[in-house]
Every structure is written in C-alpha cells, then in structure tokens.
Design an enzyme around this catalytic site. Structure first.
Site, PDB file in Angstrom:
ATOM      1  N   ASP A   9     -30.236 -41.336  21.415  1.00 48.82           N
ATOM      2  CA  ASP A   9     -30.985 -42.208  20.524  1.00 48.82           C
ATOM      3  C   ASP A   9     -30.574 -41.802  19.109  1.00 48.82           C
ATOM      4  O   ASP A   9     -30.049 -40.710  18.893  1.00 48.82           O
ATOM      5  CB  ASP A   9     -32.493 -42.008  20.741  1.00 48.82           C
ATOM      6  CG  ASP A   9     -33.327 -42.889  19.833  1.00 48.82           C
ATOM      7  OD1 ASP A   9     -33.006 -44.084  19.689  1.00 48.82           O
ATOM      8  OD2 ASP A   9     -34.302 -42.371  19.253  1.00 48.82           O
ATOM      9  N   ASP A  11     -32.507 -42.526  15.601  1.00 44.91           N
ATOM     10  CA  ASP A  11     -33.589 -42.055  14.726  1.00 44.91           C
ATOM     11  C   ASP A  11     -34.505 -41.091  15.482  1.00 44.91           C
ATOM     12  O   ASP A  11     -35.063 -41.424  16.518  1.00 44.91           O
ATOM     13  CB  ASP A  11     -34.395 -43.236  14.194  1.00 44.91           C
ATOM     14  CG  ASP A  11     -33.531 -44.221  13.413  1.00 44.91           C
ATOM     15  OD1 ASP A  11     -32.574 -43.771  12.762  1.00 44.91           O
ATOM     16  OD2 ASP A  11     -33.798 -45.436  13.468  1.00 44.91           O
TER      17      ASP A  11
END
Length: 169
Positions: A9, A11
C-alpha cells in the site's frame, strides 16, 4: 530466500498518511522510517515490487492523473527506484468499480502485467481493506499498525520493523 511479488500500500506504508487529507504534491511526501532500507533488501528477494493504492483524490478532481504519476515517480526516486510499478484506483466508493480495495482488481491488474504467483507473494498494508484482497488471493500479509488485524499473518507497530519478518532465523 526468494519470493515472487511484493505488494505495498502507499499511504501509511511507504509515505506518511495525511490525516483527513491527501498527498497532492511532491512537497507532501514524507517517506516512512525504514522503508528505503527495506526496499533495498526486498529488491534482492522479490522478482517485482508493486504498489497497489486507492487514490480517490483523482476521482474527486483534487489531483490530475499526471500529477499522481509525478508523485509516484518522486516516491520511487526517494526510496531507491526499487518499485517496478504503481497500480492505483482513482474511483470513488459510489463508482462501484472492481479495482478499489478491498476488491482485488489492482492485484489482478498487476498479474496481467507481471508473472505473479500469489502463493509466493506478500502484501504490506496499514488497513484491513489492504489485506482482504491479499488474503483472498492467497498472499501472505503484514499489517502495520496498532491492535489486531484478523487478515494479518504478521502485525508490526512500525515500518521500521518490516525487515525483521524477512531475516533468516
């Protein structure tokens, strides 16, 4: 030790998540502790490293796709250029797309572009919606955060600790 694909991922894993906001310009990027070293190590262990990220700021017209691509290039430059690709969902929840996590469309898109063996791959995320599609595809998972995540094979308090999962012993 050799693995297939490392899914990340963005952020909250690679760069700091902005509370109630978005990374809208390169000046907003703050690389998480330990990520640069981990990616250098992972580059020797994985065939490919790809980012799978929801970016509804594009769907909200807060950011153009070209600007997002520039942010991704900057993130890759700042972390050693070990990331092979960024797959992103620009859609809003109400768009009912197939790519917005927790759906598995971004992972499947990566598999269309790379020789992905999900059973030999890993996903690192900071929310349950990051890990649900990975678990459904048979990918091992690491959760970065506090508390318990039932989809996680490993839970770590900090990105500083990721390397320890992959060290022999």
């Amino acid at each position: 030790m050799s693995f297939n694909t490392l899914f990340l991922d963005r952020d909250g894993v690679i760069n700091r998540k902005i509370d109630d906001g978005y990374v809208l310009k390169t000046e907003d990027i703050q690389i998480m502790p330990g990520i640069k070293d981990f990616l250098a190590m992972a580059n020797n262990m994985f065939l490919q490293i790809v980012v799978v990220t929801n970016q509804r700021c594009v769907g909200r017209k807060m950011l153009k796709e070209e600007e997002l691509l520039s942010i991704h290039k900057d993130i890759n430059d700042r972390t050693g250029n070990f990331i092979n690709d960024f797959f992103f969902c620009p859609h809003l929840d109400e768009d009912q797309c197939d790519c917005r996590k927790p759906k598995d469309g971004l992972f499947l898109k990566a598999a269309e572009n790379y020789a992905v063996d999900f059973s030999r791959s890993w996903m690192i995320g900071d929310s349950v919606s990051d890990l649900i599609p990975a678990k459904n595809l048979g990918i091992k998972t690491i959760y970065i955060g506090a508390g318990i995540n039932s989809c996680a094979d490993y839970t770590l308090a900090s990105t500083n600790d990721i390397c320890t999962v992959f060290l022999p012993g």
